[in-house]
Design an enzyme around this catalytic site. Sequence first.
Site, short mmCIF file in Angstrom:
data_model
loop_
_atom_site.label_atom_id
_atom_site.label_comp_id
_atom_site.label_asym_id
_atom_site.label_seq_id
_atom_site.Cartn_x
_atom_site.Cartn_y
_atom_site.Cartn_z
N GLY A 29 0.91 -1.10 -0.02
CA GLY A 29 -0.11 0.05 -0.26
C GLY A 29 0.79 1.34 0.09
CB SER A 30 4.16 2.20 -0.76
OG SER A 30 4.56 1.55 -2.11
CG ASN A 31 2.24 2.89 -5.73
OD1 ASN A 31 2.46 4.24 -6.17
ND2 ASN A 31 2.60 1.90 -5.72
CE LYS A 82 -11.35 -15.84 -14.29
NZ LYS A 82 -11.84 -16.37 -15.47
CG MET A 109 -0.56 -8.62 -7.01
SD MET A 109 0.39 -7.64 -8.02
CE MET A 109 1.38 -8.87 -8.82
NE ARG A 110 -7.60 -11.34 -6.38
CZ ARG A 110 -8.08 -12.72 -6.66
NH1 ARG A 110 -8.66 -13.20 -7.73
NH2 ARG A 110 -7.72 -13.58 -5.63
CG ASN A 126 -2.37 -0.94 -13.23
OD1 ASN A 126 -2.38 -1.24 -12.03
ND2 ASN A 126 -1.91 -1.43 -13.82
CG HIS A 128 3.22 -2.05 -15.58
ND1 HIS A 128 2.89 -3.37 -14.94
CD2 HIS A 128 4.15 -2.01 -16.23
CE1 HIS A 128 3.64 -4.30 -15.41
NE2 HIS A 128 4.38 -3.58 -16.43
C1 GRF Z 1 3.96 -1.33 -7.22
O1 GRF Z 1 5.56 -1.61 -7.59
C2 GRF Z 1 3.19 -1.24 -8.47
O2 GRF Z 1 3.78 -0.54 -9.49
C3 GRF Z 1 2.90 -2.66 -8.71
O3 GRF Z 1 2.93 -3.18 -7.32
C4 GRF Z 1 3.39 -2.32 -6.58
C5 GRF Z 1 2.44 -2.10 -5.39
O4 GRF Z 1 3.27 -1.57 -4.19
N1 GRF Z 1 1.87 -2.86 -9.61
P1 GRF Z 1 2.42 -1.02 -3.26
O5 GRF Z 1 1.47 -2.22 -2.63
O6 GRF Z 1 1.67 0.22 -3.75
O7 GRF Z 1 3.53 -0.54 -2.11
#
Ligand code: GRF
Length: 220
Positions: A29-31, A82, A109-110, A126, A128
Site C-alpha cells: 500500500g505504499s502507492n 482475476k 494483483m488481479r 493502474n 505499472h
Molecule cells: C508497485 O510496484 C506497483 O507498480 C505494482 O505493485 C506494486 C505495489 O506496491 N503494480 P504498493 O502495494 O503500492 O506498495
Amino acid sequence: MCGSAAHSLFGIISCMAKLHLGVLGSGAGSNMQSIVDAIAADKLDADIRIVLADVPEAKILDRAKRHNIRCEYLDCAPWKTKLEGPAEDRCIDILKSAGVDTVVLAGFMRIVKPKLLAAFPDRVLNIHPALLPAFPGIHSWKQALDYGCKVAGVTVHFVDAGTDSGPIIVQKAVPILEDDTPETLHARIQVQEHIAYPEALGIIASGDYRIEGRRVRIGG
Ligand code: GRF
C-alpha cells in the site's frame, strides 16, 4: 462533462472536480500512502472513500485503518488472478455505494474485467513498474534488468480490456545503474511511483485532458 474539456464563450474551460477514490490493492500500500500524503498536503483534490484488498493480511488494510479510511477484505474466490463473477459484482456495489467515481488500482494483483470497467468508464487507473509497452506483466523491473535495459521506469495508465495496455497518463524514467539488483532498482522505481500516481490523479481532477485513441492529451 468531466474528463473532457468543456467549451464556453471564453474558450475552453476545464472541468475541475474533487475525486472520490476507491483503492484496490493486494500488498504494502505504499502507492495508496503517496495518495493519502498528497491529499493531506493539499496537492491533490480528492478523498479516499474506501480501500479494498483481496488479501486479508495485506498491509494496505493496516495503512487504511491508521488513516481512518474505510477498508474491507474482498474475497475473490474461486479466482486467483482475476476479479470476476460475484466478487466483481460485490466490488462494484461497494464502490458505488461508497460514492466512488475513480478506481485506483494500486498493486492489485488481479486482472479486472469489462463489467468493472463499464461501471467506471475511463475512470479506472493502474500503475505499472515499467515504461509500457515494454515489460507488461509481473516483475517487470526484473525483466528490464535481465533484458539489459539502461532505463526502466513507471507508467500510470487508464485500464482497458487488455493487460497493462490502456492509454498512458504519466510516465517516469528511472536509469538502471551498473550495480543494480532487482531490489535496488525496484526501490528507486517505487520512489517515482509515489510521484507519478498523485500527479496522474491531479490531471484527472483538473479535467484538463482528453483521451484521443491511445493518446491522453493534457492541457489546452
Ligand atoms: C508497485 O510496484 C506497483 O507498480 C505494482 O505493485 C506494486 C505495489 O506496491 N503494480 P504498493 O502495494 O503500492 O506498495
